[in-house]
Design an enzyme around this catalytic site. Structure first.
Site, PDB file in Angstrom:
ATOM      1  N   LYS A  96      37.367  27.724 -32.416  1.00  0.00           N
ATOM      2  CA  LYS A  96      36.336  26.684 -32.426  1.00  0.00           C
ATOM      3  C   LYS A  96      34.931  27.277 -32.301  1.00  0.00           C
ATOM      4  CE  LYS A  96      38.036  24.387 -28.918  1.00  0.00           C
ATOM      5  NZ  LYS A  96      39.167  25.274 -28.606  1.00  0.00           N
TER       6      LYS A  96
ATOM      7  N   ARG B 233      37.937  16.521 -23.617  1.00  0.00           N
ATOM      8  CA  ARG B 233      39.196  17.198 -23.297  1.00  0.00           C
ATOM      9  C   ARG B 233      40.290  16.205 -22.916  1.00  0.00           C
ATOM     10  NH1 ARG B 233      38.874  22.813 -22.606  1.00  0.00           N
ATOM     11  NH2 ARG B 233      36.847  23.620 -21.980  1.00  0.00           N
TER      12      ARG B 233
ATOM     13  N   ARG C 211      41.238  39.596 -28.528  1.00  0.00           N
ATOM     14  CA  ARG C 211      39.841  39.245 -28.258  1.00  0.00           C
ATOM     15  C   ARG C 211      39.340  39.983 -27.009  1.00  0.00           C
ATOM     16  NH1 ARG C 211      38.130  32.964 -27.870  1.00  0.00           N
ATOM     17  NH2 ARG C 211      38.946  33.037 -25.751  1.00  0.00           N
TER      18      ARG C 211
ATOM     19  N   ARG D 103      36.043  37.746 -20.730  1.00  0.00           N
ATOM     20  CA  ARG D 103      36.038  36.440 -20.065  1.00  0.00           C
ATOM     21  C   ARG D 103      37.259  36.315 -19.166  1.00  0.00           C
ATOM     22  NH1 ARG D 103      34.998  32.363 -25.056  1.00  0.00           N
ATOM     23  NH2 ARG D 103      36.471  31.164 -23.827  1.00  0.00           N
TER      24      ARG D 103
ATOM     25  N   ARG E  90      45.664  27.479 -19.336  1.00  0.00           N
ATOM     26  CA  ARG E  90      44.721  26.664 -20.112  1.00  0.00           C
ATOM     27  C   ARG E  90      45.423  26.008 -21.305  1.00  0.00           C
ATOM     28  NH1 ARG E  90      40.432  29.568 -22.513  1.00  0.00           N
ATOM     29  NH2 ARG E  90      39.312  27.622 -22.687  1.00  0.00           N
TER      30      ARG E  90
END
Length: 198
Positions: free
Chosen positions: A13, A88, A127, A139, A150
């Site tokens: 996204k 969300r 990533r 992160r 998540r």
């Protein structure tokens, strides 16, 4: 152009939002980025959110809706915006509808990046490795265990916004497992058919 990008964490996204920001000259409103900024600045919202985010959870609707309400009132969002990571939950989707209606605004499109979730963990590990190799901080939510939490939260809470927007006729589904350029082209083709609404 007022858009929502929907999809599980790691679906791409943020990457696609960056393209849309450049193309339409509208801001990307990423609740994740706004919350991370609040955490870094140690604002009251940031302090509250930090504990939840560190545990891989989702911050309350009240906090997120407040951040979005303030943000879409800013000058740079006047011609539109891209919502990434919001809504969300169904409650947030309904709150967004009310907020937009109160301001005589409408969404133009909701774009879902549909992906093979079994391959997302590998994408996140890559990533994190790419960030380390580039000397950038990794992160916290790129930790595979936090990421799995998540993903579970997304499937439990956020996936319900997809049928909500499908009923409104705003939803377009894009295959998020294509290459970045192919995903971009697919999104562009969906948006070319839309008239901008003020």
């Amino acid at each position: 152009m007022r858009l929502i990008l929907v999809g599980p964490p790691g679906a791409g996204k943020g990457t696609q939002a960056a393209h849309l920001v450049a193309k339409y000259a509208i801001p990307q409103l990423s609740t994740g980025d706004m919350l991370r900024a609040a955490v870094a600045a140690q604002t009251p919202v940031g302090v509250k959110a930090k504990e939840v985010m560190d545990a891989g959870g989702l911050v309350s609707d009240e906090i997120v809706v407040g951040i979005i309400r303030d943000r879409i009132a800013e000058e740079d969002a006047r011609n539109g915006f891209i919502l990434d990571g919001f809504p969300r939950t169904l409650a947030q989707a309904e709150a967004l509808d009310e907020m937009l209606e109160a301001n005589s605004l409408k969404l133009n499109a909701v774009i879902e990046l549909r992906v093979d979730q079994s391959k997302l963990v590998d994408r996140i590990i890559k990533r994190a490795a790419d960030a380390q190799a580039a000397g950038q901080p990794v992160r916290k939510d790129d930790d595979p265990e936090v990421f799995k939490q998540r993903l579970e939260a997304y499937n439990r809470d956020t996936a319900v916004v997809v049928p909500y927007y499908e009923k409104t006729g705003l939803l377009s589904v894009i295959d998020g497992m294509q290459s970045i350029d192919e995903v971009t082209a697919s999104i562009d083709s969906v948006l070319q058919g839309l008239d901008e609404k003020v």
